[in-house]
Design an enzyme around this catalytic site. Sequence first.
Site, PDB file in Angstrom:
ATOM      1  N   ASP A 154      -3.848  -0.457   7.356  1.00  0.00           N
ATOM      2  CA  ASP A 154      -4.845   0.572   7.117  1.00  0.00           C
ATOM      3  C   ASP A 154      -5.879  -0.007   6.148  1.00  0.00           C
ATOM      4  O   ASP A 154      -6.777  -0.740   6.565  1.00  0.00           O
ATOM      5  CB  ASP A 154      -4.097   1.792   6.552  1.00  0.00           C
ATOM      6  CG  ASP A 154      -4.977   3.008   6.352  1.00  0.00           C
ATOM      7  OD1 ASP A 154      -6.136   2.844   5.999  1.00  0.00           O
ATOM      8  OD2 ASP A 154      -4.494   4.132   6.524  1.00  0.00           O
ATOM      9  N   GLY A 187       8.955   0.745   7.774  1.00  0.00           N
ATOM     10  CA  GLY A 187       8.109   1.012   8.937  1.00  0.00           C
ATOM     11  C   GLY A 187       8.241   0.023  10.073  1.00  0.00           C
ATOM     12  O   GLY A 187       8.146   0.394  11.239  1.00  0.00           O
ATOM     13  N   ASP A 219       4.159  -2.721  10.519  1.00  0.00           N
ATOM     14  CA  ASP A 219       3.938  -1.636  11.466  1.00  0.00           C
ATOM     15  C   ASP A 219       2.448  -1.354  11.662  1.00  0.00           C
ATOM     16  O   ASP A 219       1.963  -1.259  12.786  1.00  0.00           O
ATOM     17  CB  ASP A 219       4.664  -0.356  11.017  1.00  0.00           C
ATOM     18  CG  ASP A 219       4.407   0.007   9.553  1.00  0.00           C
ATOM     19  OD1 ASP A 219       3.583  -0.662   8.879  1.00  0.00           O
ATOM     20  OD2 ASP A 219       5.034   0.966   9.069  1.00  0.00           O
TER      21      ASP A 219
HETATM   22  P1  IMP Z   1      -2.376  -0.172   3.766  1.00  0.00           P
HETATM   23  O1  IMP Z   1      -1.907  -0.777   2.479  1.00  0.00           O
HETATM   24  O2  IMP Z   1      -3.346   0.953   3.570  1.00  0.00           O
HETATM   25  O3  IMP Z   1      -2.884  -1.186   4.758  1.00  0.00           O
HETATM   26  O4  IMP Z   1      -1.154   0.581   4.408  1.00  0.00           O
HETATM   27  C1  IMP Z   1      -0.102  -0.046   4.960  1.00  0.00           C
HETATM   28  C2  IMP Z   1       1.137   0.826   4.928  1.00  0.00           C
HETATM   29  O5  IMP Z   1       0.815   2.213   4.809  1.00  0.00           O
HETATM   30  C3  IMP Z   1       1.889   0.693   6.213  1.00  0.00           C
HETATM   31  O6  IMP Z   1       2.890  -0.278   6.100  1.00  0.00           O
HETATM   32  C4  IMP Z   1       2.464   2.064   6.432  1.00  0.00           C
HETATM   33  O7  IMP Z   1       3.744   2.133   5.826  1.00  0.00           O
HETATM   34  C5  IMP Z   1       1.537   3.004   5.712  1.00  0.00           C
HETATM   35  N1  IMP Z   1       0.580   3.638   6.641  1.00  0.00           N
HETATM   36  C6  IMP Z   1      -0.731   3.347   6.821  1.00  0.00           C
HETATM   37  N2  IMP Z   1      -1.293   4.123   7.757  1.00  0.00           N
HETATM   38  C7  IMP Z   1      -0.303   4.946   8.185  1.00  0.00           C
HETATM   39  C8  IMP Z   1      -0.247   5.976   9.195  1.00  0.00           C
HETATM   40  O8  IMP Z   1      -1.212   6.320   9.901  1.00  0.00           O
HETATM   41  N3  IMP Z   1       0.972   6.573   9.343  1.00  0.00           N
HETATM   42  C9  IMP Z   1       2.076   6.248   8.616  1.00  0.00           C
HETATM   43  N4  IMP Z   1       2.062   5.276   7.690  1.00  0.00           N
HETATM   44  C10 IMP Z   1       0.887   4.633   7.473  1.00  0.00           C
HETATM   45 MG    MG Z   2       4.981  -0.104   6.217  1.00  0.00          MG
END
Ligand code: IMP
Ligand code: MG
Length: 192
Positions: A112, A48, A109
Site C-alpha cells: 500500500d 497476511g 500479501d
Molecule cells: P504498507 O506499509 O502501507 O505498504 O502496508 C502493507 C501492509 O498493510 C500489508 O502487509 C497488509 O498487512 C496491510 N494492508 C495494506 N493494505 C491493506 C488492505 O487493503 N487490506 C488489508 N491489509 C492491508
Molecule cells: Mg502484511
Amino acid sequence: MQTRESLDEKIELVFSADQIAAAIERMARDIARDYAERPLLLVAILKGAMFVVSDLARALSAIANGPLCTLDFMAVSSYGNQTRSSGEVRLLKDASESIEGRDVVIVEDIVDNGLTLQYIHGLLASRKPNSLRTAVLLDKPYRRLVDVRLDYVGLIVPDAFVVGYGLDYQERYRTLPFIANLILPGSSEPAR
Ligand code: IMP
Ligand code: MG
C-alpha cells in the site's frame, strides 16, 4: 458467535479464488524463469502472506527444473486496528535463518504505502544476501509514500481496503478463499 450479519459489515467480491490462483501461477512461472534450479529462500511476512507463500511455494515446486525452495517467516505490524497504516513498522518476529550469501525473495500479501516492505527490504539487505527480490500478490501503486521495487506482482487492486486470502480487518476475514472489499456499518461505499 460474531457473524458478518451481527457485525453489520458486508463484503463484495474483488478477485475470485480462480483469479488469485492464475495470478500466483504467473508469478511462479516468472520466478522459476529467473532462478532456474538455484536454491531460493522465500521469506514470507506473517500473517497476511501465509496463503500467498503456501500457494506460491507449491506452484514453484510443481514447475520442472524450478528453483529449490525453502521457507522462512517474519512478522511485522503496522496497522493496529485501522484500515490505514499507522506508518510505524514494528518487528514482531525475525527470520530464523541466516540469509548471508543466499538468493532471497520476500513474499508479501499487499503493498500500500510501501513502508512495511521498505522496512523489511532494508533489514534483510543489511544482512548481505547474494540477491534480494520482492514478490507481492496485490499492489496499490497509487497509494505509495515511499519507493519500493516490486519484482513480481500478482494483481493491481482498485483503491479500496480489501480482505480475504490472508488479509484481515481487525483479524477477521483472513480465511476467505477470495479477495473482497469491505463495506462498514452505516456506509454504502467500500472502506478505504
Ligand atoms: P504498507 O506499509 O502501507 O505498504 O502496508 C502493507 C501492509 O498493510 C500489508 O502487509 C497488509 O498487512 C496491510 N494492508 C495494506 N493494505 C491493506 C488492505 O487493503 N487490506 C488489508 N491489509 C492491508
Ligand atoms: Mg502484511
